[in-house]
Enzyme design. Structure first.
Site, PDB file in Angstrom:
ATOM      1  N   HIS A   1      19.614  29.937  12.655  1.00  0.00           N
ATOM      2  CA  HIS A   1      19.895  28.821  13.174  1.00  0.00           C
ATOM      3  C   HIS A   1      20.924  29.455  14.716  1.00  0.00           C
ATOM      4  O   HIS A   1      21.979  30.214  14.827  1.00  0.00           O
ATOM      5  CB  HIS A   1      20.107  27.891  12.501  1.00  0.00           C
TER       6      HIS A   1
ATOM      7  N   GLY B   1      35.580  45.319   2.937  1.00  0.00           N
ATOM      8  CA  GLY B   1      36.420  44.733   2.538  1.00  0.00           C
ATOM      9  C   GLY B   1      35.477  43.225   1.517  1.00  0.00           C
ATOM     10  O   GLY B   1      36.264  42.827   1.001  1.00  0.00           O
TER      11      GLY B   1
END
Length: 545
Positions: free
Chosen positions: A89, A415
């Site tokens: 979107h 990470g």
């Protein structure tokens, strides 16, 4: 007229298409030609026009949140080694997805991210759900971003996006498409062939081969780029030819060398001083497919041991540019290793000592992570694949769950949490499409899983051969274990790092997956065996110390 602007579609004698298509028809045919028949998405109003009359030869893979969508597409692209297609979107959806877009960028995953934009006719009035400066939101973590100036330019923009995504270093790209573009007239776009592999400079390979032959005690450090480039076999051949010690690069997101191999020496930590200490015995260090090096905390001093020479082969010129010393060769790993092997005859050297195996863990209550993982190691199949996101247990995983080599292991290079649970869905979906044997094991920490728990729904709906193994230690273990580095006293807990009362059995069952919890070590083996042999997806929660 150039080939990319033909008035008839590719293979037009077999396809009853009109001479001048809509944007939608031109885009769908381009995707067919590129082998992109799967779209990962979470639908919004500005994307609905794209999916009118959605053809039967395409699949729409629903994710319940945009970050889940990108994570699934990441795993899928890594296995297929072709770009995946994501549909988001407008601004809010792209915002939700950005954590895993960042991870896809760090993973060097080829991905075309499309986002719906409000209709062009009302953009001057700052309409509801429009994206202001749409191309700026995903930067700098996409390789290229565009909102085409005209509707007719959308197919050409997507053709270029594909080539940019696939060009080394691979990565995500972004195309913003206004909702009213899809019905506009355009032209057929025939994909053009681009050679994406980058050959090494011959003289540089010759110098490296000579340095390797003259080295008394060389080492190779392998990173994710080796497995991405399907070059694991070549590294094994080079290592065995020279009896070279092999280390895994810090934070590597793939398995680029068989971890039970006699030459494998283990994993380098993301600390400068500790890397230097681990490599102290080596006079030549060859880093393949990784930075030299990725650090997690501040350090000082040498980057490699004094007297050692650093060589690096990597496909990312930016990584080569900031490497602090030594010699870098920018090239695709498989081509560079082919060239190096052709100039690198065997040299008689003593083999390095074997890596010490982890001690056998004993059952306890609560179970240790080592005991749980050693049991999993004994039960998993030879073709099973692990997709991991349990950073608090990663050291134990590396010691107790050795990976067999190419295409056997995936995790996030960034990470950033929330990648691997949906990535496991994408990996399983792609492996099923390619007809690959084995089961996918999503090995996820309890804290990590809550960033993308909606991935369970997609796994259930797709009926994938996928077992989620949740290591539930009721805390953010990585943060608590890392706290002393930042001055915390031993045993002192940072605020907000305990996670009591999560029930993963109920979370899984609520999304359509069978699930069980194991707390007693005497139940572990049978419960794991059942979970690994299930017909479809399932979840097993392991309560560990």
């Amino acid at each position: 007229m150039p080939a990319s602007m033909n008035s008839t579609p590719p293979n037009s004698d077999a396809l009853p298409f009109p001479p001048r298509p809509t944007v939608r028809l031109a885009v769908l045919q381009l995707m067919r030609e590129l082998g992109l028949d799967t779209v990962f998405g979470n639908p919004g109003s500005t994307e609905l026009p794209m999916f009118r009359d959605f053809p039967e030869d395409f699949r729409y893979i629903l994710g319940l949140q945009e970050s889940v969508v990108v994570g699934m597409a990441d795993g899928y692209a890594q296995v297929t080694r072709n770009a995946s297609v994501v549909n988001l979107h407008s601004a809010a959806g792209v915002g939700h997805a950005m954590g895993n877009v960042f991870t896809a960028f760090k993973n060097q995953t080829p991905m075309i991210v499309t986002a719906g934009q409000q209709s062009r006719s009302i953009l001057p009035f700052d309409p509801f759900l429009s994206a202001t400066q749409a191309t700026e939101l995903p930067r700098p973590y996409v390789k290229w971003a565009i909102e085409p100036a005209r509707a007719a330019d959308v197919p050409l923009a997507l053709a270029r996006a594909y080539q940019v995504a696939m060009q080394p270093p691979r990565g995500p790209v972004f195309v913003s498409i206004p909702a009213d573009d899809w019905e506009q007239p355009s032209d057929w776009v025939a994909p053009h062939t681009v050679t994406h592999a980058v050959a090494p400079e011959p003289q540089a390979i010759t110098r490296l081969a000579q340095a390797l032959a003259a080295s008394a005690c060389p080492a190779i450090v392998v990173g994710a780029g080796v497995d991405r480039d399907s070059a694991v076999g070549q590294v094994v051949e080079l290592a065995e030819r020279h009896n070279i010690a092999i280390y895994a690069a810090p934070m590597s997101a793939r398995c680029s060398f068989p971890e039970r191999h006699r030459l494998f020496q283990g994993f380098l930590p993301a600390y400068r001083e500790r890397i230097v200490d681990r490599l102290q015995a080596h006079d030549l260090i060859l880093v393949l497919g990784a930075p030299a090096f990725s650090y997690h905390v501040e350090g000082a001093g040498w980057h490699v041991p004094p007297g050692s020479t650093l060589w690096q082969i990597v496909d990312d010129p930016q990584v080569a540019a900031w490497t602090p010393q030594g010699h870098s060769i920018v090239a695709s790993l498989h081509l560079a290793l082919d060239a190096l092997l052709s100039q690198s005859p065997a040299v008689a050297r003593p083999a390095p000592a074997r890596r010490t195996a982890a001690p056998v863990a004993e059952p306890s209550l609560p179970m240790s992570v080592a005991y749980a993982l050693q049991t999993l190691d004994q039960l998993r199949g030879a073709d099973d694949v692990v997709v991991e996101e349990a950073p608090g247990s990663r050291g134990v995983i590396q010691a107790c769950l050795p990976m067999p080599g190419a295409d056997s292991f995936y995790t996030m290079a960034s990470g950033g949490l929330g990648h691997s649970m949906p990535a496991a869905v994408g990996v399983a979906l792609a492996r099923r499409k390619l007809g690959l044997p084995g089961r996918v094991i999503g090995l996820i920490g309890d804290g990590s899983s809550m960033y993308a728990i909606q991935a369970l729904y997609s796994a259930a709906q797709l009926a994938l051969p996928l077992t989620f193994v949740i290591l539930n230690n009721r805390r953010y273990a990585a943060l608590q274990d890392f706290a002393p580095v930042f001055g915390y006293a031993p045993g002192e807990k940072p605020a907000g790092t305990d996670l009591p009362d999560l029930d993963f059995v109920q979370l899984a069952q609520g999304q359509g997956l069978p699930a069980c919890r194991v707390e007693q070590p005497d139940r572990l083996r049978q419960a794991l065996a059942d979970a690994l042999q299930a017909d479809g997806p399932c979840l097993i929660e392991l309560v560990v110390a």
